[in-house]
Design an enzyme around this catalytic site. Structure first.
Site, mmCIF file in Angstrom:
data_model
loop_
_atom_site.group_PDB
_atom_site.id
_atom_site.type_symbol
_atom_site.label_atom_id
_atom_site.label_comp_id
_atom_site.label_asym_id
_atom_site.label_seq_id
_atom_site.Cartn_x
_atom_site.Cartn_y
_atom_site.Cartn_z
ATOM 1 N N CYS A 108 48.899 44.460 47.071
ATOM 2 C CA CYS A 108 49.051 45.914 46.955
ATOM 3 C C CYS A 108 49.709 46.509 48.209
ATOM 4 C CB CYS A 108 47.694 46.538 46.643
ATOM 5 S SG CYS A 108 47.737 48.231 46.026
ATOM 6 N N HIS A 109 48.989 47.356 48.945
ATOM 7 C CA HIS A 109 49.511 47.980 50.165
ATOM 8 C C HIS A 109 49.277 47.115 51.410
ATOM 9 C CE1 HIS A 109 49.424 51.514 47.538
ATOM 10 N NE2 HIS A 109 50.239 52.106 48.388
#
Length: 174
Positions: A108-109
Site C-alpha cells: 500500500c503506502h
C-alpha cells in the site's frame, strides 16, 4: 525451520488487515512475527479511517538489529508510513534491512518508507496508486500489478492483494 519476521509500524494509522493478515500467514507457516515500532506500548490500527484494535509492541526498533530477523514486513495505511518515514532510527533500520539482501515486503503506502531509506532507485515496485509519482521521482519503475518482486523487495498495492502478497512473502522465506 522457524524464522523471525519483523513487522515495523508507527504508533498509529496502520491499516489493520495489512498488519494482521501477513502476521497470521507468518504464524500459520510456523514462523515468529515480532512487532517493532519507534516506541514501546500499544499501536493503533485502523479500518481505513476508523480506529480498530490496538496491538502491543514487542520491541522498539532502536533496540534491535537487522541480524535478529530473517525478513521485514512494512504494513501500509496512509498515516503509518508517513509517520514512520520521519523517524531516523526506523528509516535506518529499513535501509540496513534492504542492504542486507533479506526479504523486505511493503504494501500500500509503505513504499514511502522505502523511498525515505533511498533504496528504490533502479528497482521495479508497485504501491497504492497515489504513491506512484513519489516512487518514480525517487528513481523506481512503478507498475500496476498485485505483487511485484525485484531482488529482495516485495511490494503490493492494497488490501485486495494480500493473498498474493502473503504467498510471495512466505515463498521468499523458504
Amino acid at each position: 525451520m522457524s524464522k523471525k519476521i519483523a513487522f515495523l509500524v508507527a504508533a498509529e494509522g496502520i491499516e489493520r488487515v495489512e498488519l494482521t493478515e501477513p502476521w497470521k500467514a507468518v504464524q500459520e507457516a510456523g514462523h515468529q512475527p515480532v512487532l517493532l515500532s519507534p516506541e514501546t506500548g500499544d499501536v493503533q490500527t485502523f479500518n481505513h479511517l476508523t480506529a480498530a484494535e490496538t496491538q502491543p509492541v514487542d520491541q522498539a526498533v532502536g533496540d534491535v538489529s537487522v541480524d535478529d530477523f530473517d525478513a521485514l514486513v512494512l504494513p501500509g495505511g496512509v498515516a503509518n508510513p508517513d509517520a514512520l518515514r520521519t523517524d531516523e532510527t526506523a528509516v535506518g533500520f529499513v535501509k540496513q534491512f534492504v542492504d542486507s539482501g533479506k526479504p523486505v515486503a511493503a504494501i500500500c503506502h509503505a513504499p514511502w518508507t522505502l523511498i525515505e531509506a533511498d533504496v528504490v532507485r533502479g528497482r521495479r515496485l508497485t504501491s497504492w496508486p497515489s504513491v506512484q509519482t513519489d516512487l518514480r521521482n525517487a528513481g523506481a519503475e512503478w507498475v500496476d500489478e498485485e505483487v511485484v518482486t525485484d531482488g529482495n523487495l516485495i511490494t503490493s498495492r492494497k488490501p485486495d492483494d494480500l493473498s498474493a502478497f502473503n504467498k510471495t512473502l512466505l515463498d521468499a522465506l523458504n
